[in-house]
Design a protein around this motif. Structure first.
Motif, PDB file in Angstrom:
ATOM      1  N   LEU A 276      -9.377 -16.516 -20.365  1.00 40.24           N
ATOM      2  CA  LEU A 276      -8.578 -15.356 -19.975  1.00 40.24           C
ATOM      3  C   LEU A 276      -9.047 -14.851 -18.616  1.00 40.24           C
ATOM      4  CD1 LEU A 276      -8.746 -13.280 -23.299  1.00 40.24           C
ATOM      5  CD2 LEU A 276      -6.936 -14.838 -22.606  1.00 40.24           C
ATOM      6  N   ASP A 277      -8.104 -14.552 -17.737  1.00 37.96           N
ATOM      7  CA  ASP A 277      -8.465 -13.914 -16.466  1.00 37.96           C
ATOM      8  C   ASP A 277      -7.268 -13.158 -15.915  1.00 37.96           C
ATOM      9  OD1 ASP A 277     -10.812 -14.073 -14.229  1.00 37.96           O
ATOM     10  OD2 ASP A 277      -8.837 -13.864 -13.302  1.00 37.96           O
ATOM     11  N   GLY A 278      -7.522 -11.941 -15.467  1.00 37.54           N
ATOM     12  CA  GLY A 278      -6.437 -11.086 -14.984  1.00 37.54           C
ATOM     13  C   GLY A 278      -6.133 -11.256 -13.514  1.00 37.54           C
ATOM     14  N   ALA A 279      -6.150 -12.471 -12.989  1.00 36.26           N
ATOM     15  CA  ALA A 279      -5.882 -12.699 -11.561  1.00 36.26           C
ATOM     16  C   ALA A 279      -4.469 -12.227 -11.224  1.00 36.26           C
ATOM     17  CB  ALA A 279      -6.038 -14.180 -11.229  1.00 36.26           C
ATOM     18  N   HIS A 280      -4.364 -11.169 -10.409  1.00 34.34           N
ATOM     19  CA  HIS A 280      -3.058 -10.567 -10.155  1.00 34.34           C
ATOM     20  C   HIS A 280      -2.721 -10.490  -8.674  1.00 34.34           C
ATOM     21  CE1 HIS A 280      -6.028  -7.302 -10.034  1.00 34.34           C
ATOM     22  NE2 HIS A 280      -5.276  -6.821  -9.065  1.00 34.34           N
ATOM     23  N   ASN A 281      -3.581 -11.031  -7.806  1.00 27.65           N
ATOM     24  CA  ASN A 281      -3.285 -11.049  -6.377  1.00 27.65           C
ATOM     25  C   ASN A 281      -3.718 -12.397  -5.819  1.00 27.65           C
ATOM     26  OD1 ASN A 281      -6.121 -10.882  -5.833  1.00 27.65           O
ATOM     27  ND2 ASN A 281      -6.021  -8.668  -6.003  1.00 27.65           N
ATOM     28  N   PRO A 282      -3.343 -12.720  -4.574  1.00 29.10           N
ATOM     29  CA  PRO A 282      -3.638 -14.058  -4.047  1.00 29.10           C
ATOM     30  C   PRO A 282      -5.120 -14.422  -4.076  1.00 29.10           C
ATOM     31  CG  PRO A 282      -1.964 -13.015  -2.700  1.00 29.10           C
ATOM     32  CD  PRO A 282      -2.429 -11.968  -3.673  1.00 29.10           C
ATOM     33  N   ALA A 283      -6.000 -13.491  -3.738  1.00 32.54           N
ATOM     34  CA  ALA A 283      -7.426 -13.801  -3.729  1.00 32.54           C
ATOM     35  C   ALA A 283      -7.934 -14.093  -5.142  1.00 32.54           C
ATOM     36  CB  ALA A 283      -8.217 -12.652  -3.108  1.00 32.54           C
ATOM     37  N   ASP A 310       5.580  -5.545  -8.967  1.00 32.07           N
ATOM     38  CA  ASP A 310       5.156  -5.091  -7.643  1.00 32.07           C
ATOM     39  C   ASP A 310       4.082  -5.976  -7.015  1.00 32.07           C
ATOM     40  OD1 ASP A 310       3.309  -4.346  -9.548  1.00 32.07           O
ATOM     41  OD2 ASP A 310       2.844  -2.412  -8.635  1.00 32.07           O
ATOM     42  N   LYS A 311       3.895  -7.183  -7.533  1.00 31.63           N
ATOM     43  CA  LYS A 311       2.856  -8.073  -7.029  1.00 31.63           C
ATOM     44  C   LYS A 311       3.426  -9.119  -6.065  1.00 31.63           C
ATOM     45  CE  LYS A 311      -0.525  -6.152  -9.147  1.00 31.63           C
ATOM     46  NZ  LYS A 311      -1.625  -5.512  -8.374  1.00 31.63           N
ATOM     47  N   ASN A 312       2.519  -9.727  -5.294  1.00 36.72           N
ATOM     48  CA  ASN A 312       2.887 -10.793  -4.371  1.00 36.72           C
ATOM     49  C   ASN A 312       3.013 -12.089  -5.168  1.00 36.72           C
ATOM     50  OD1 ASN A 312       3.072 -12.752  -2.365  1.00 36.72           O
ATOM     51  ND2 ASN A 312       1.734 -11.627  -0.976  1.00 36.72           N
ATOM     52  N   ILE A 313       4.136 -12.249  -5.837  1.00 34.76           N
ATOM     53  CA  ILE A 313       4.294 -13.294  -6.843  1.00 34.76           C
ATOM     54  C   ILE A 313       4.222 -14.692  -6.235  1.00 34.76           C
ATOM     55  CG2 ILE A 313       5.845 -14.213  -8.616  1.00 34.76           C
ATOM     56  CD1 ILE A 313       6.967 -11.293  -8.773  1.00 34.76           C
ATOM     57  N   GLU A 314       4.895 -14.883  -5.080  1.00 32.86           N
ATOM     58  CA  GLU A 314       4.969 -16.228  -4.517  1.00 32.86           C
ATOM     59  C   GLU A 314       3.589 -16.762  -4.152  1.00 32.86           C
ATOM     60  OE1 GLU A 314       6.924 -13.726  -3.706  1.00 32.86           O
ATOM     61  OE2 GLU A 314       8.858 -14.435  -4.472  1.00 32.86           O
ATOM     62  N   GLU A 315       2.743 -15.925  -3.541  1.00 36.43           N
ATOM     63  CA  GLU A 315       1.415 -16.396  -3.137  1.00 36.43           C
ATOM     64  C   GLU A 315       0.521 -16.669  -4.343  1.00 36.43           C
ATOM     65  OE1 GLU A 315      -0.759 -14.793   0.155  1.00 36.43           O
ATOM     66  OE2 GLU A 315       1.024 -13.780   0.926  1.00 36.43           O
ATOM     67  N   VAL A 316       0.676 -15.871  -5.400  1.00 38.06           N
ATOM     68  CA  VAL A 316      -0.121 -16.087  -6.610  1.00 38.06           C
ATOM     69  C   VAL A 316       0.304 -17.377  -7.298  1.00 38.06           C
ATOM     70  CG1 VAL A 316      -0.618 -15.195  -8.912  1.00 38.06           C
ATOM     71  CG2 VAL A 316      -0.660 -13.650  -6.954  1.00 38.06           C
ATOM     72  N   THR A 317       1.608 -17.536  -7.490  1.00 34.62           N
ATOM     73  CA  THR A 317       2.089 -18.715  -8.221  1.00 34.62           C
ATOM     74  C   THR A 317       1.868 -20.001  -7.430  1.00 34.62           C
ATOM     75  OG1 THR A 317       4.346 -18.382  -7.375  1.00 34.62           O
ATOM     76  CG2 THR A 317       3.799 -17.387  -9.501  1.00 34.62           C
ATOM     77  N   ALA A 318       1.886 -19.919  -6.103  1.00 38.70           N
ATOM     78  CA  ALA A 318       1.633 -21.107  -5.290  1.00 38.70           C
ATOM     79  C   ALA A 318       0.221 -21.648  -5.517  1.00 38.70           C
ATOM     80  CB  ALA A 318       1.840 -20.793  -3.812  1.00 38.70           C
ATOM     81  N   ILE A 373      -4.930 -18.284 -19.485  1.00 41.22           N
ATOM     82  CA  ILE A 373      -3.976 -17.191 -19.663  1.00 41.22           C
ATOM     83  C   ILE A 373      -4.271 -16.198 -18.554  1.00 41.22           C
ATOM     84  CG2 ILE A 373      -3.175 -15.372 -21.221  1.00 41.22           C
ATOM     85  CD1 ILE A 373      -4.237 -17.107 -23.550  1.00 41.22           C
ATOM     86  N   THR A 374      -3.334 -16.041 -17.606  1.00 41.62           N
ATOM     87  CA  THR A 374      -3.662 -15.322 -16.382  1.00 41.62           C
ATOM     88  C   THR A 374      -2.418 -14.747 -15.715  1.00 41.62           C
ATOM     89  OG1 THR A 374      -4.922 -15.519 -14.316  1.00 41.62           O
ATOM     90  CG2 THR A 374      -3.498 -17.381 -14.904  1.00 41.62           C
ATOM     91  N   GLY A 375      -2.657 -13.994 -14.631  1.00 44.96           N
ATOM     92  CA  GLY A 375      -1.566 -13.408 -13.853  1.00 44.96           C
ATOM     93  C   GLY A 375      -1.504 -11.904 -13.958  1.00 44.96           C
ATOM     94  N   SER A 376      -2.071 -11.346 -15.023  1.00 43.62           N
ATOM     95  CA  SER A 376      -2.024  -9.896 -15.219  1.00 43.62           C
ATOM     96  C   SER A 376      -3.062  -9.501 -16.256  1.00 43.62           C
ATOM     97  CB  SER A 376      -0.627  -9.466 -15.695  1.00 43.62           C
ATOM     98  OG  SER A 376      -0.659  -8.154 -16.220  1.00 43.62           O
TER      99      SER A 376
END
Length: 389
Positions: A276-283, A310-318, A373-376
């Motif tokens: 599990l990790d809540g990675a929600h921004n590009p960094a 409200d997140k930078n979705i494209e940079e995260v998903t890339a 499981i990540t993204g938020s």
């Protein structure tokens, strides 16, 4: 009020991001009505885009293991708002939470407007920490720094972890603007511990430090005396930052080894491994992607992903989607969440209506697969509650 009543009232104040009201006037007013508890506490104030929660957890662990009574204030929570306010590493009880809520709520009756969700819980934390007579408060910024509700304190020490792009709608559209907001926690003459920064951010922070005669200590100048207690290469720098903070306070850093910080590259199951990790921004996504490459090592990768609108979705998903052999999109039960069907994704992605439905698909995973499981953090909290009730 009951605990349920107090939580429902807090939620009625509006979603935290939607109800953001940057500025210190209201926070100062409610604290004045409470007798200014912040003036009788010792703070380590921590800002940054990534790593500030982990650094706070490490600093608190080090202080506690050295024999100090600690208060820890962080956000958001995974399961219950009581997690935001911790005494000696443990979330406060529901009864303590309610008593503090009642006191802040009563004080707010004398104000023109009720404090926001975050302001209310921040004031509650101050009430509890004073009542518990903690030796140190490890005090995490909620958003930005300069105008954040936490920035009404006079700290013993400030810490700024890695600064990158996030929350652009609220604190700036450039790295320099965002760094300026983070540097807003600096206080005249009070030392700052600085994690490695991008040059643009470092210049802004160091210029502000010079204006305020703030001594700057760089964590990357420090040899690390032991392995990072949390998973991921990025935790090495976070550990250095926490070690230098404790050393500056003349406290042994050895207690950092016992740090636990749920929801941050946390392995909660094996066969298959589930992280599990809540990675929600590009960094944050970059750090998780590096960990996936290190950990997967030829294994099949399952990725369950959600994001807020409200997140930078494209940079995260890339960063993340190309690493997934099986990609499952979902959404936690909250208004800010982007519907899974709206997340831009490759054709092989599976769309689910709920976190529970997404997790049910893991029955198809083999024992030697690996799941992320990540993204938020909101996804992480909901998934964690299902997988570890």
């Amino acid at each position: 009020m009951t605990f349920s009543d107090s939580v429902q009232f807090l939620y009625s104040l509006g979603n935290e991001t939607k109800a953001i009201k940057l500025g210190l006037e209201q926070m100062l007013a409610v604290c004045c009505a409470l007798g200014d508890p912040q003036k009788r506490l010792k703070f380590i104030h921590v800002a940054g885009t990534n790593g500030k929660g982990s650094v706070c957890a490490m600093i608190e662990s080090g202080l506690r293991e050295a024999g100090f009574k600690t208060g820890l204030y962080t956000s958001p929570h995974l399961h219950s708002p009581t997690e935001r306010i911790r005494i000696n590493g443990e979330p406060v009880s529901e009864s303590v939470f309610v008593a503090a809520f009642d006191r802040v709520h009563d004080a707010a009756n004398f104000l023109p407007h009720h404090p926001t969700y975050f302001e209310t819980v921040t004031a509650m934390a101050l009430v509890i920490f004073e009542q518990e007579q903690v030796d140190y408060v490890v005090w995490e910024v909620g958003l930005g720094g300069r105008l954040d509700a936490t920035n009404i304190v006079q700290p013993e020490l400030t810490v700024i972890t890695s600064v990158s792009m996030d929350h652009e709608a609220y604190i700036g559209n450039t790295l320099a603007e965002i760094a300026g907001e983070k540097a807003g926690i600096l206080k005249r003459g009070v030392s700052v511990i600085l994690s490695p920064q991008l040059p643009e951010a470092q210049k802004v922070i160091e210029n502000r430090a010079k204006q305020l005669d703030v001594p700057v200590f760089h964590s990357d100048d420090l040899p690390l005396p032991f392995d990072a207690p949390l998973a991921g290469k990025h935790q090495v720098e976070n550990t250095r930052t926490a070690v230098l903070t404790l050393q500056t306070l003349k406290v042994s850093p050895q207690g950092i080894r016992k740090t636990k910080w749920p929801g941050r590259l946390e392995r909660i199951s094996t066969q298959p491994d589930i992280y599990l990790d809540g990675a929600h921004n590009p960094a944050g996504a970059k750090a998780v992607a590096e960990f996936i490459r290190e950990t997967a090592k030829g294994r099949k990768v399952w990725l369950i992903f959600s994001t807020m609108r409200d997140k930078n979705i494209e940079e995260v998903t890339a960063q993340l989607f190309p690493l997934a052999d099986e990609l499952i999109l979902t959404a936690p039960q909250m208004e800010r969440a982007m519907p899974a069907s709206d997340i831009p994704a490759p054709a092989h992605a599976r769309v689910t209506e709920s976190v529970g439905e997404a997790l049910a698909l893991l029955s198809q995973a083999a024992v030697d697969d690996v799941v992320f499981i990540t993204g938020s953090l909101f996804l992480v909290g909901e998934a964690r509650a299902i997988l570890q009730p």
